[in-house]
Design an enzyme around this catalytic site. Sequence first.
Site, PDB file in Angstrom:
ATOM      1  N   LYS A 189      -0.273  -3.891  -5.510  1.00 43.08           N
ATOM      2  CA  LYS A 189      -1.712  -3.892  -5.233  1.00 43.08           C
ATOM      3  C   LYS A 189      -2.505  -4.132  -6.522  1.00 43.08           C
ATOM      4  O   LYS A 189      -3.348  -5.019  -6.591  1.00 43.08           O
ATOM      5  CB  LYS A 189      -2.136  -2.551  -4.595  1.00 43.08           C
ATOM      6  CG  LYS A 189      -1.385  -2.216  -3.308  1.00 43.08           C
ATOM      7  CD  LYS A 189      -1.872  -0.912  -2.684  1.00 43.08           C
ATOM      8  CE  LYS A 189      -1.602   0.333  -3.496  1.00 43.08           C
ATOM      9  NZ  LYS A 189      -0.158   0.673  -3.649  1.00 43.08           N
ATOM     10  N   ARG A 244      -6.374   5.754   2.553  1.00 45.74           N
ATOM     11  CA  ARG A 244      -4.981   6.151   2.593  1.00 45.74           C
ATOM     12  C   ARG A 244      -4.694   7.117   3.727  1.00 45.74           C
ATOM     13  O   ARG A 244      -3.537   7.550   3.876  1.00 45.74           O
ATOM     14  CB  ARG A 244      -4.633   6.858   1.282  1.00 45.74           C
ATOM     15  CG  ARG A 244      -4.085   5.895   0.227  1.00 45.74           C
ATOM     16  CD  ARG A 244      -3.495   6.752  -0.728  1.00 45.74           C
ATOM     17  NE  ARG A 244      -2.670   6.547  -1.811  1.00 45.74           N
ATOM     18  CZ  ARG A 244      -2.848   5.852  -2.899  1.00 45.74           C
ATOM     19  NH1 ARG A 244      -3.811   5.046  -3.033  1.00 45.74           N
ATOM     20  NH2 ARG A 244      -2.019   5.922  -3.865  1.00 45.74           N
ATOM     21  N   ARG A 293       7.486   0.428 -14.789  1.00 43.11           N
ATOM     22  CA  ARG A 293       6.120  -0.092 -14.953  1.00 43.11           C
ATOM     23  C   ARG A 293       5.499   0.382 -16.278  1.00 43.11           C
ATOM     24  O   ARG A 293       5.671   1.528 -16.688  1.00 43.11           O
ATOM     25  CB  ARG A 293       5.232   0.391 -13.804  1.00 43.11           C
ATOM     26  CG  ARG A 293       3.754   0.086 -14.067  1.00 43.11           C
ATOM     27  CD  ARG A 293       2.875   0.277 -12.871  1.00 43.11           C
ATOM     28  NE  ARG A 293       2.982   1.600 -12.284  1.00 43.11           N
ATOM     29  CZ  ARG A 293       2.402   1.938 -11.134  1.00 43.11           C
ATOM     30  NH1 ARG A 293       1.697   1.043 -10.464  1.00 43.11           N
ATOM     31  NH2 ARG A 293       2.546   3.156 -10.658  1.00 43.11           N
ATOM     32  N   ARG A 301       2.907   5.651 -16.851  1.00 39.79           N
ATOM     33  CA  ARG A 301       2.150   6.615 -16.069  1.00 39.79           C
ATOM     34  C   ARG A 301       2.953   7.889 -15.828  1.00 39.79           C
ATOM     35  O   ARG A 301       4.133   7.829 -15.511  1.00 39.79           O
ATOM     36  CB  ARG A 301       1.738   5.997 -14.719  1.00 39.79           C
ATOM     37  CG  ARG A 301       0.332   5.455 -14.734  1.00 39.79           C
ATOM     38  CD  ARG A 301       0.015   4.645 -13.513  1.00 39.79           C
ATOM     39  NE  ARG A 301       0.223   5.332 -12.239  1.00 39.79           N
ATOM     40  CZ  ARG A 301      -0.110   4.809 -11.064  1.00 39.79           C
ATOM     41  NH1 ARG A 301      -0.679   3.613 -11.013  1.00 39.79           N
ATOM     42  NH2 ARG A 301       0.117   5.464  -9.947  1.00 39.79           N
ATOM     43  N   ARG A 352       5.555  10.421  -3.585  1.00 43.50           N
ATOM     44  CA  ARG A 352       4.488   9.453  -3.267  1.00 43.50           C
ATOM     45  C   ARG A 352       4.907   8.574  -2.087  1.00 43.50           C
ATOM     46  O   ARG A 352       4.100   8.260  -1.216  1.00 43.50           O
ATOM     47  CB  ARG A 352       4.173   8.596  -4.493  1.00 43.50           C
ATOM     48  CG  ARG A 352       3.405   9.364  -5.568  1.00 43.50           C
ATOM     49  CD  ARG A 352       3.509   8.725  -6.938  1.00 43.50           C
ATOM     50  NE  ARG A 352       3.018   7.368  -6.982  1.00 43.50           N
ATOM     51  CZ  ARG A 352       3.352   6.491  -7.931  1.00 43.50           C
ATOM     52  NH1 ARG A 352       4.194   6.848  -8.911  1.00 43.50           N
ATOM     53  NH2 ARG A 352       2.853   5.284  -7.913  1.00 43.50           N
TER      54      ARG A 352
HETATM   55  P1  AP5 Z   1       1.613  -2.357  -9.249  1.00 43.89           P
HETATM   56  O1  AP5 Z   1       0.796  -3.591  -8.999  1.00 43.89           O
HETATM   57  O2  AP5 Z   1       1.171  -1.465 -10.352  1.00 43.89           O
HETATM   58  O3  AP5 Z   1       1.788  -1.542  -7.883  1.00 43.89           O
HETATM   59  P2  AP5 Z   1       0.701  -0.765  -6.980  1.00 43.89           P
HETATM   60  O4  AP5 Z   1       0.860  -1.271  -5.585  1.00 43.89           O
HETATM   61  O5  AP5 Z   1      -0.654  -0.858  -7.601  1.00 43.89           O
HETATM   62  O6  AP5 Z   1       1.310   0.682  -7.021  1.00 43.89           O
HETATM   63  P3  AP5 Z   1       0.695   2.084  -7.506  1.00 43.89           P
HETATM   64  O7  AP5 Z   1       1.838   2.921  -7.985  1.00 43.89           O
HETATM   65  O8  AP5 Z   1      -0.460   1.901  -8.451  1.00 43.89           O
HETATM   66  O9  AP5 Z   1       0.169   2.624  -6.158  1.00 43.89           O
HETATM   67  P4  AP5 Z   1      -0.064   4.050  -5.808  1.00 43.89           P
HETATM   68  O10 AP5 Z   1      -0.732   3.816  -4.521  1.00 43.89           O
HETATM   69  O11 AP5 Z   1       1.093   4.962  -5.760  1.00 43.89           O
HETATM   70  O12 AP5 Z   1      -0.920   4.638  -7.042  1.00 43.89           O
HETATM   71  P5  AP5 Z   1      -2.486   4.834  -7.278  1.00 43.89           P
HETATM   72  O13 AP5 Z   1      -2.767   4.624  -8.687  1.00 43.89           O
HETATM   73  O14 AP5 Z   1      -3.250   4.086  -6.253  1.00 43.89           O
HETATM   74  O15 AP5 Z   1       3.128  -2.833  -9.489  1.00 43.89           O
HETATM   75  C1  AP5 Z   1       4.166  -1.883  -9.721  1.00 43.89           C
HETATM   76  C2  AP5 Z   1       5.285  -2.502 -10.593  1.00 43.89           C
HETATM   77  O16 AP5 Z   1       5.897  -3.566  -9.880  1.00 43.89           O
HETATM   78  C3  AP5 Z   1       4.799  -3.108 -11.922  1.00 43.89           C
HETATM   79  O17 AP5 Z   1       5.760  -2.860 -12.906  1.00 43.89           O
HETATM   80  C4  AP5 Z   1       4.686  -4.601 -11.633  1.00 43.89           C
HETATM   81  O18 AP5 Z   1       4.898  -5.388 -12.801  1.00 43.89           O
HETATM   82  C5  AP5 Z   1       5.821  -4.798 -10.618  1.00 43.89           C
HETATM   83  N1  AP5 Z   1       5.556  -5.859  -9.647  1.00 43.89           N
HETATM   84  C6  AP5 Z   1       4.386  -6.137  -9.028  1.00 43.89           C
HETATM   85  N2  AP5 Z   1       4.520  -7.173  -8.165  1.00 43.89           N
HETATM   86  C7  AP5 Z   1       5.836  -7.540  -8.222  1.00 43.89           C
HETATM   87  C8  AP5 Z   1       6.605  -8.548  -7.542  1.00 43.89           C
HETATM   88  N3  AP5 Z   1       6.053  -9.381  -6.639  1.00 43.89           N
HETATM   89  N4  AP5 Z   1       7.932  -8.650  -7.846  1.00 43.89           N
HETATM   90  C9  AP5 Z   1       8.487  -7.815  -8.753  1.00 43.89           C
HETATM   91  N5  AP5 Z   1       7.823  -6.838  -9.427  1.00 43.89           N
HETATM   92  C10 AP5 Z   1       6.499  -6.700  -9.160  1.00 43.89           C
HETATM   93  O19 AP5 Z   1      -2.658   6.391  -6.918  1.00 43.89           O
HETATM   94  C11 AP5 Z   1      -2.101   7.378  -7.751  1.00 43.89           C
HETATM   95  C12 AP5 Z   1      -2.347   8.755  -7.152  1.00 43.89           C
HETATM   96  O20 AP5 Z   1      -3.768   8.997  -7.044  1.00 43.89           O
HETATM   97  C13 AP5 Z   1      -1.815   8.965  -5.731  1.00 43.89           C
HETATM   98  O21 AP5 Z   1      -0.449   9.332  -5.718  1.00 43.89           O
HETATM   99  C14 AP5 Z   1      -2.732  10.076  -5.217  1.00 43.89           C
HETATM  100  O22 AP5 Z   1      -2.330  11.306  -5.720  1.00 43.89           O
HETATM  101  C15 AP5 Z   1      -4.081   9.716  -5.853  1.00 43.89           C
HETATM  102  N6  AP5 Z   1      -4.885   8.840  -4.980  1.00 43.89           N
HETATM  103  C16 AP5 Z   1      -5.297   7.566  -5.252  1.00 43.89           C
HETATM  104  N7  AP5 Z   1      -6.006   7.070  -4.221  1.00 43.89           N
HETATM  105  C17 AP5 Z   1      -6.056   8.060  -3.271  1.00 43.89           C
HETATM  106  C18 AP5 Z   1      -6.619   8.142  -1.971  1.00 43.89           C
HETATM  107  N8  AP5 Z   1      -7.296   7.116  -1.424  1.00 43.89           N
HETATM  108  N9  AP5 Z   1      -6.465   9.295  -1.293  1.00 43.89           N
HETATM  109  C19 AP5 Z   1      -5.804  10.338  -1.815  1.00 43.89           C
HETATM  110  N10 AP5 Z   1      -5.221  10.330  -3.034  1.00 43.89           N
HETATM  111  C20 AP5 Z   1      -5.343   9.187  -3.761  1.00 43.89           C
HETATM  112 MG    MG Z   2      -1.952   0.519  -8.540  1.00 45.59          MG
END
Ligand code: AP5
Ligand code: MG
Length: 209
Positions: free
Chosen positions: A13, A88, A122, A153, A164
Amino acid sequence: MKLVFLGPPGAGKGTQAGDVARHFGVPHISTGDMFRAAIGGRTPTGLRAKAFIDAGELVPDAVVIDMVRERLAQDDCANGYLLDGFPRTVEQADALADIAGPDRVVYIAVADQPLLKRLTGRRVCADCKGTFHISRLADEKVCPDCGGALIHRSDDQEETIKARLAAYHSQTSPLIDYYKDKGILRTVDGAMAQDQVRVQILAALESEA
Ligand code: AP5
Ligand code: MG
């Protein structure tokens, strides 16, 4: 254009959001990034969210919804938004519908198996926020784009990633059918190479824009 990116942790994402948001001229809004900034700034929201994020659990709906409502009221959202990581839960999706519901929801589909490796490897740039994987970095500590410091992270540890993923399957995956039923879900294969994922997203959105 009002856009939501939906998908499991590590689906890509954040990797895809910057370019796609620029393409449509809307701000990229990541609730995870907002919480990490709030934790760094020791704000009341950050202090409330920290324990949940460290445990790999979702932050309570009321906290997230208030934060997003305030963010979407800012001037740069006049032409829309790209929300990454929100909604979410069904409660968050209902709240977003009341604020300014999305035109399209892009579901970046990836099976669980590759996600652990993606996330443990990552690295994110502290300056330009670029996202990388150690398998493609010459130096794990220096951003290849801007020279900034790369960060591992704190929630990218194996046990937290598993929590997660469990939260995603139980609380977030019902949103796939929620938006399918509204006719606005577009699914892309997130297991393909990054460039191909971007092409699929733009093709899915442009064909109907
Ligand atoms: P990356 O693009 O960083 O993945 P992502 O989908 O953004 O994953 P996140 O871990 O950021 O999502 P998340 O939802 O767990 O965390 P968030 O920060 O939102 O890519 C990941 C890796 O893969 C990288 O190394 C990249 O290079 C590689 N990659 C990408 N595309 C690729 C491909 N096509 N092929 C191969 N490799 C690839 O949330 C964190 C925390 O915040 C949550 O756990 C929760 O506690 C809280 N939170 C955030 N939003 C909410 C909400 N709405 N409600 C409640 N709690 C929330
Ligand atoms: Mg992300």
